[in-house]
Motif scaffolding. Structure first.
Motif, PDB file in Angstrom:
ATOM      1  N   GLU A 181       1.692   4.182  -3.060  1.00  0.00           N
ATOM      2  CA  GLU A 181       1.661   5.646  -2.883  1.00  0.00           C
ATOM      3  C   GLU A 181       2.948   6.273  -3.411  1.00  0.00           C
ATOM      4  OE1 GLU A 181       0.861   6.145   1.309  1.00  0.00           O
ATOM      5  OE2 GLU A 181      -1.117   5.195   1.105  1.00  0.00           O
TER       6      GLU A 181
ATOM      7  N   ALA B 121      -4.241   4.178  -3.613  1.00  0.00           N
ATOM      8  CA  ALA B 121      -3.116   5.103  -3.721  1.00  0.00           C
ATOM      9  C   ALA B 121      -3.338   6.172  -4.789  1.00  0.00           C
ATOM     10  CB  ALA B 121      -1.823   4.319  -4.016  1.00  0.00           C
TER      11      ALA B 121
ATOM     12  N   SER C  82       0.848  -1.204   0.000  1.00  0.00           N
ATOM     13  CA  SER C  82       0.000   0.000   0.000  1.00  0.00           C
ATOM     14  C   SER C  82       0.875   1.243   0.000  1.00  0.00           C
ATOM     15  CB  SER C  82      -0.895   0.036   1.248  1.00  0.00           C
ATOM     16  OG  SER C  82      -1.845  -0.987   1.172  1.00  0.00           O
TER      17      SER C  82
END
Ligand SMILES: [Fe+2]
Length: 341
Positions: free
Chosen positions: A185, A338, A181
């Motif tokens: 990003e 993201a 995750s």
């Protein structure tokens, strides 16, 4: 009376022909003319007629699902283990591709009993040599593509692309969802532009100076270098260099194009024979020289343009490709969260 007898005889012939038709029906999302030549070779060898229904993977899958028990589909041939795995998860495939010949030809991590790899590809990094130094590339991993040092320098296609979903699924399998995750990003922050275009478009963006590095599959560079996509793409391809990530660790992310045995296949035995043929040395040579993929079996050399990209790289042979389908939903979720378009 004679007329009735003739009609009766004709009906019998038609019935018998249907009953004993020696054929196999392929639903193929691959659009290579070379595949058709291959099927002709198979027919010449075995007498089994190959009927091909071509289309995009989504449309073919929809058709097979909707036709249900009436479907004539024996084999579903498409790119990406994530796609085959997801189709299997819908209950659309059956076991049977586990003959001794298939098991001997295909390493364990590239097959299940319901679908098997026919050829391999790696998803790698391409870079512009004049803007990316050797030091910057040293030890480069998929994980480190999210480092701030690549901010505004990276191009990669959209999150709805199956190749990306499988790559991210493999990262989740190896690193866990939480870490990926965060990684997603970082990737979004590093993008030189909002994702658009296919894999070749990413290589073209690096060649044009829009970005310094790109993520794309191996066979696309060779395809562009071959001139089959025209002189402009050939010239652009010469401006970028391939780099194989994760060489100090688990190895470069590998994927397959493959075949799945459709549930209720009317010609199951012929379908298995065809897969065995596609894994023969003759067929593998034909495939790799036309598609620029890596062979699935040992002892076959890829196309010279692929050989030039480097063959001695470490492939990730520990992450089973079956995990790409299993982690597909998670992969899409982390990318979407993201803001990966
Ligand atoms: Fe592709």
């Amino acid at each position: 009376m004679r007329k009735i007898r003739t009609i009766g005889f004709l009906c019998l012939v038609l019935f018998a022909e249907n009953l004993f038709a020696n054929e196999v029906n392929i639903f193929s999302a691959r659009h290579y003319d070379s595949d058709v030549q291959l099927y002709e070779k198979f027919t010449a060898k075995t007498g089994i007629k190959v009927n091909v229904v071509s289309g995009k993977s989504g449309a073919l899958e929809k058709r097979i699902i909707e036709e249900g028990a009436d479907s004539k589909a024996d084999l579903y041939i498409t790119a990406d283990a994530g796609r085959l795995g997801a189709f299997d998860a819908k209950g659309m495939l059956q076991a049977g591709l586990n003959s001794a010949a298939i098991k001997a030809a295909v390493p364990k991590n590239f097959r299940t009993s319901k679908w098997v790899g026919i050829a391999k590809r790696a998803r790698i990094v391409y870079f512009a040599p004049e803007r990316v130094s050797g030091a910057e590339l040293t030890g480069l991993t998929y994980e480190s593509l999210a480092d701030p040092k690549w901010q505004g320098r990276l191009v990669i296609r959209a999150s709805n692309n199956i190749y990306n979903q499988s790559l991210v699924a493999s990262l989740i399998k190896n690193n866990g969802k939480g870490k990926v995750s965060k990684w997603s990003e970082g990737m979004v922050k590093n993008m030189a532009r909002s994702p658009k275009g296919n894999d070749r478009a990413q290589i073209l963006a690096v060649a044009a100076g829009e970005a310094d590095i790109a993520v794309a599959n191996t066979y696309y560079l060779a395809l562009m270098l071959s001139g089959k996509k025209g002189p402009e793409q050939q010239a652009a391809a010469k401006k970028v260099k391939p780099f194989f990530p994760n060489q100090d660790g688990r190895g470069t992310h590998m994927n397959i194009s493959g075949a799945g045995l459709v549930k209720g296949a009317p010609n199951k035995a012929n379908a298995i024979k065809l897969v065995e043929f596609l894994l023969s040395e003759e067929a593998q040579n034909h495939i790799v020289n036309n598609t620029f993929e890596y062979p699935m079996i040992a002892g076959v050399s890829p196309h010279p343009l692929v050989v030039n990209m480097g063959l001695d790289f470490k492939q990730d042979l520990n992450t089973k490709v079956v995990s790409y389908g299993k982690r597909q939903a998670d992969a899409l979720e982390v990318m979407t969260a993201a803001g990966w378009k």
